[in-house]
Scaffold this motif. Structure first.
Motif, PDB file in Angstrom:
ATOM      1  N   HIS A   1       0.826  -1.207   0.000  1.00  0.00           N
ATOM      2  CA  HIS A   1       0.000   0.000   0.000  1.00  0.00           C
ATOM      3  C   HIS A   1       0.862   1.260   0.000  1.00  0.00           C
ATOM      4  CE1 HIS A   1      -3.211   2.771   1.229  1.00  0.00           C
ATOM      5  NE2 HIS A   1      -2.341   3.235   2.108  1.00  0.00           N
ATOM      6  N   VAL A   2       1.798   1.319   0.933  1.00  0.00           N
ATOM      7  CA  VAL A   2       2.627   2.525   1.075  1.00  0.00           C
ATOM      8  C   VAL A   2       3.470   2.748  -0.173  1.00  0.00           C
ATOM      9  CG1 VAL A   2       4.497   3.609   2.381  1.00  0.00           C
ATOM     10  CG2 VAL A   2       2.714   2.345   3.600  1.00  0.00           C
TER      11      VAL A   2
ATOM     12  N   ILE B   1       9.481   9.894  -1.617  1.00  0.00           N
ATOM     13  CA  ILE B   1       8.798  10.165  -0.350  1.00  0.00           C
ATOM     14  C   ILE B   1       7.537   9.316  -0.218  1.00  0.00           C
ATOM     15  CG2 ILE B   1       7.696  12.249  -1.333  1.00  0.00           C
ATOM     16  CD1 ILE B   1       7.879  13.415   1.606  1.00  0.00           C
ATOM     17  N   ALA B   2       7.376   8.730   0.955  1.00  0.00           N
ATOM     18  CA  ALA B   2       6.186   7.915   1.243  1.00  0.00           C
ATOM     19  C   ALA B   2       5.658   8.303   2.617  1.00  0.00           C
ATOM     20  CB  ALA B   2       6.548   6.435   1.212  1.00  0.00           C
ATOM     21  N   THR B   3       4.359   8.240   2.773  1.00  0.00           N
ATOM     22  CA  THR B   3       3.757   8.614   4.061  1.00  0.00           C
ATOM     23  C   THR B   3       2.779   7.527   4.514  1.00  0.00           C
ATOM     24  OG1 THR B   3       1.948   9.773   2.968  1.00  0.00           O
ATOM     25  CG2 THR B   3       3.871  11.101   3.564  1.00  0.00           C
ATOM     26  N   LEU B   4       2.510   7.536   5.801  1.00  0.00           N
ATOM     27  CA  LEU B   4       1.582   6.545   6.353  1.00  0.00           C
ATOM     28  C   LEU B   4       0.870   7.136   7.566  1.00  0.00           C
ATOM     29  CD1 LEU B   4       0.570   3.569   6.434  1.00  0.00           C
ATOM     30  CD2 LEU B   4       2.531   3.065   7.891  1.00  0.00           C
ATOM     31  N   THR B   5      -0.453   7.060   7.539  1.00  0.00           N
ATOM     32  CA  THR B   5      -1.227   7.566   8.674  1.00  0.00           C
ATOM     33  C   THR B   5      -1.612   6.410   9.603  1.00  0.00           C
ATOM     34  OG1 THR B   5      -3.333   7.246   7.543  1.00  0.00           O
ATOM     35  CG2 THR B   5      -2.255   9.396   7.240  1.00  0.00           C
TER      36      THR B   5
ATOM     37  N   ILE C   1      10.398   0.019   5.221  1.00  0.00           N
ATOM     38  CA  ILE C   1       9.726   0.695   4.110  1.00  0.00           C
ATOM     39  C   ILE C   1      10.647   1.754   3.502  1.00  0.00           C
ATOM     40  CG2 ILE C   1       7.836   2.279   3.507  1.00  0.00           C
ATOM     41  CD1 ILE C   1       6.039   0.740   5.437  1.00  0.00           C
ATOM     42  N   VAL C   2      11.325   2.513   4.374  1.00  0.00           N
ATOM     43  CA  VAL C   2      12.190   3.594   3.891  1.00  0.00           C
ATOM     44  C   VAL C   2      13.332   3.034   3.029  1.00  0.00           C
ATOM     45  CG1 VAL C   2      13.701   3.691   5.940  1.00  0.00           C
ATOM     46  CG2 VAL C   2      13.337   5.750   4.556  1.00  0.00           C
ATOM     47  N   ASP C   3      13.758   1.825   3.321  1.00  0.00           N
ATOM     48  CA  ASP C   3      14.825   1.213   2.519  1.00  0.00           C
ATOM     49  C   ASP C   3      14.320   0.851   1.118  1.00  0.00           C
ATOM     50  OD1 ASP C   3      16.805   1.178   4.675  1.00  0.00           O
ATOM     51  OD2 ASP C   3      15.457  -0.277   5.597  1.00  0.00           O
ATOM     52  N   ASN C   4      13.049   0.430   1.040  1.00  0.00           N
ATOM     53  CA  ASN C   4      12.458   0.157  -0.272  1.00  0.00           C
ATOM     54  C   ASN C   4      12.344   1.431  -1.103  1.00  0.00           C
ATOM     55  OD1 ASN C   4      11.910  -2.691  -0.111  1.00  0.00           O
ATOM     56  ND2 ASN C   4      10.390  -2.210   1.432  1.00  0.00           N
TER      57      ASN C   4
ATOM     58  N   ALA D   1      15.773   9.064   0.434  1.00  0.00           N
ATOM     59  CA  ALA D   1      14.436   8.527   0.696  1.00  0.00           C
ATOM     60  C   ALA D   1      13.883   9.111   1.979  1.00  0.00           C
ATOM     61  CB  ALA D   1      14.503   7.005   0.811  1.00  0.00           C
ATOM     62  N   VAL D   2      12.579   9.436   1.941  1.00  0.00           N
ATOM     63  CA  VAL D   2      11.898   9.984   3.110  1.00  0.00           C
ATOM     64  C   VAL D   2      10.667   9.117   3.380  1.00  0.00           C
ATOM     65  CG1 VAL D   2      10.736  12.009   4.067  1.00  0.00           C
ATOM     66  CG2 VAL D   2      12.587  12.329   2.404  1.00  0.00           C
ATOM     67  N   PHE D   3      10.520   8.712   4.629  1.00  0.00           N
ATOM     68  CA  PHE D   3       9.306   8.005   5.016  1.00  0.00           C
ATOM     69  C   PHE D   3       8.751   8.691   6.257  1.00  0.00           C
ATOM     70  CE2 PHE D   3       7.392   4.321   7.484  1.00  0.00           C
ATOM     71  CZ  PHE D   3       6.173   4.375   6.796  1.00  0.00           C
ATOM     72  N   ILE D   4       7.502   9.154   6.148  1.00  0.00           N
ATOM     73  CA  ILE D   4       6.879   9.875   7.258  1.00  0.00           C
ATOM     74  C   ILE D   4       5.709   9.054   7.775  1.00  0.00           C
ATOM     75  CG2 ILE D   4       5.761  12.024   7.980  1.00  0.00           C
ATOM     76  CD1 ILE D   4       7.128  13.400   5.604  1.00  0.00           C
ATOM     77  N   ARG D   5       5.764   8.732   9.056  1.00  0.00           N
ATOM     78  CA  ARG D   5       4.722   7.910   9.659  1.00  0.00           C
ATOM     79  C   ARG D   5       4.090   8.654  10.832  1.00  0.00           C
ATOM     80  NH1 ARG D   5       4.879   4.450  13.965  1.00  0.00           N
ATOM     81  NH2 ARG D   5       7.130   4.294  14.099  1.00  0.00           N
ATOM     82  N   GLU D   6       2.766   8.696  10.815  1.00  0.00           N
ATOM     83  CA  GLU D   6       2.042   9.339  11.910  1.00  0.00           C
ATOM     84  C   GLU D   6       2.124   8.470  13.166  1.00  0.00           C
ATOM     85  OE1 GLU D   6      -2.410  11.215  12.814  1.00  0.00           O
ATOM     86  OE2 GLU D   6      -2.172   9.681  11.272  1.00  0.00           O
TER      87      GLU D   6
END
Ligand SMILES: [Mn+2]
Length: 323
Positions: A210-211, A225-229, A246-249, A259-264
Motif C-alpha cells: 500500500h505505502v 517520499i512515502a507517508t503513512l497515517t 519501508i524507507v529502505d524500499n 528517501a523519506v518516510f513519514i509515519r504518523e
C-alpha cells in the motif's frame, strides 16, 4: 580498533563492579539489543548481576535472540550499581529509562555513533566500528571471555542489521573477520537470516504494498517520499514494527538519492525516517530537528502537521542535495 585507554578503563570497571543495568535505545534495533544481550551474557557468566532494559517490549523479529525474554521494561528494572548504555548516541535515546542512568553510581557508554560526545564516566566510542556489536566483540575478546554460541547470535545480529548484511559502506574488513570467526565456530547464519529477513507478517507485506504504491518522486526523481497515517496502519491491522524497512524500499528506487518516510504516531507527531545514497548527509537534517543518526540513515520526530512536515523535509533534502 577502539582507543586502548578507554577499553582498559571499561574493562577495569566491568571486572571490579558487581551489578549492571544495560540500557538500549528507543525503537530498539538488532544492534542495540544484540550488544545489550551479549554484554548481559558475559556479565552473568562472570557471576555478576545484570539486566537489559528496553523502552518497549522486544520487537517480534528479535525474539529469537538468546535471553530476549529476560529484557525488562524501565518500570520493572532494578537499577544496578553501574549503567551501561549500548548503541545510544545521546541520553535522549533512553527515554523512559533515563532515571536508571541518572541514578546509577557509575556509568559507561559502548557505542559507534560519531555524534556521541561521551556522556558517561567511561566512554568507549569507536566511530569506525560498523556496529556497537563490533565494539562489544572487541570488549569480550580483550577480557579473555568466550564468544559462545548465544553471544555470537547476538553479535552477528547487530553487525548484519547495521551493515545491511555486510554490504553498506560502514562495513569494515574487521567486522567481516568477526563474522567469519563466528561462522567458523558453527554459527548458523542461514537460520538467523531467516529470522530477521524471511519471516514477514502478512499484514506487513500488505501494508508495504500500500505505502509503496502511493510513494512519490520529487526533485526530478532524486527524492522518494512515502507517508503513512495511523488510520491506514489500522486498516491493515499493522503495528509500528511492520513499518520497518519501508524507507529502505523507497531508497532502492533507481533515481532516488534520498528517501523519506513519514509515519504518523498515535500521539499525533510524525516520525521522519531518512536514507541517502552517499551523496547527502541526512544525519545533519535529522540533527536540525533534534533527531540523530548517520550520514546515510537518520530520523527525527516532527511536531508540525503532515503538510508542513513534508514541505520542510523536502526543502531540507533539496538543500542538502544541492550542496
Ligand atoms: Mn548501531
Amino acid at each position: 580498533m577502539c582507543d586502548p585507554d578507554s577499553l582498559k578503563e571499561l574493562i577495569e570497571g566491568l571486572n571490579s563492579m558487581s551489578s549492571f543495568s544495560i540500557l538500549t535505545h528507543v525503537s530498539p534495533d538488532g544492534d542495540t539489543l544484540g550488544a545489550g544481550l551479549a554484554m548481559y551474557i558475559m556479565l552473568t557468566s562472570m557471576g555478576k548481576k545484570a539486566e537489559v532494559v528496553c523502552e518497549e517490549p522486544v520487537p517480534h523479529i528479535y525474539c529469537y535472540l538468546p535471553h530476549s525474554k529476560d529484557v525488562v521494561l524501565p518500570e520493572n528494572a532494578v537499577g544496578y550499581e553501574c549503567a551501561i548504555a549500548v548503541d545510544c548516541a545521546d541520553m535522549q535515546r533512553f527515554k523512559k529509562a533515563e532515571h536508571i542512568f541518572a541514578a546509577a553510581k557509575h556509568t559507561m557508554v559502548i557505542d559507534h555513533h560519531f555524534t556521541n560526545r561521551g556522556y558517561a564516566e567511561v566512554n568507549l566510542i569507536c566511530p569506525e566500528a560498523s556496529a556497537a556489536c563490533e565494539v562489544v566483540f572487541e570488549v569480550i575478546k580483550a577480557m579473555d571471555r568466550p564468544i559462545d554460541y548465544a553471544t555470537s547470535v547476538c553479535l552477528y545480529t547487530g553487525i548484519v542489521t547495521d551493515t545491511g548484511n555486510l554490504t553498506y559502506s560502514n562495513t569494515t574488513p574487521e567486522c567481516i573477520r568477526m563474522v567469519a570467526e563466528m561462522y567458523e565456530n558453527g554459527l548458523n547464519i542461514t537460520e538467523i537470516n531467516r529470522n530477521i529477513y524471511r519471516t514477514v507478517p502478512f499484514a506487513k507485506t500488505r501494508l508495504q504494498g500500500h505505502v509503496l504504491s502511493n510513494m512519490k518522486l520529487e526533485n526530478g526523481g532524486r527524492i522518494g517520499i512515502a507517508t503513512l497515517t495511523v488510520a491506514e496502519m489500522d486498516s491493515y491491522g499493522a503495528t509500528n514494527e511492520d513499518c520497518e524497512g519501508i524507507v529502505d524500499n523507497v531508497r532502492d528506487v533507481e533515481s532516488v538519492r534520498v528517501a523519506v518516510f513519514i509515519r504518523e504516531g498515535r500521539d499525533g507527531t510524525f516520525k521522519v525516517s531518512l536514507r541517502s545514497k552517499e551523496c547527502a548527509d541526512v544525519g545533519r537534517i535529522a540533527g536540525k530537528y533534534g533527531g540523530g543518526g548517520h550520514a546515510a540513515a537518520a530520523g527525527y520526530t516532527s511536531h508540525e502537521p503532515l503538510s508542513t512536515t513534508i514541505a520542510n523535509v523536502l526543502r531540507d533534502v533539496a538543500q542538502e542535495l544541492d550542496q
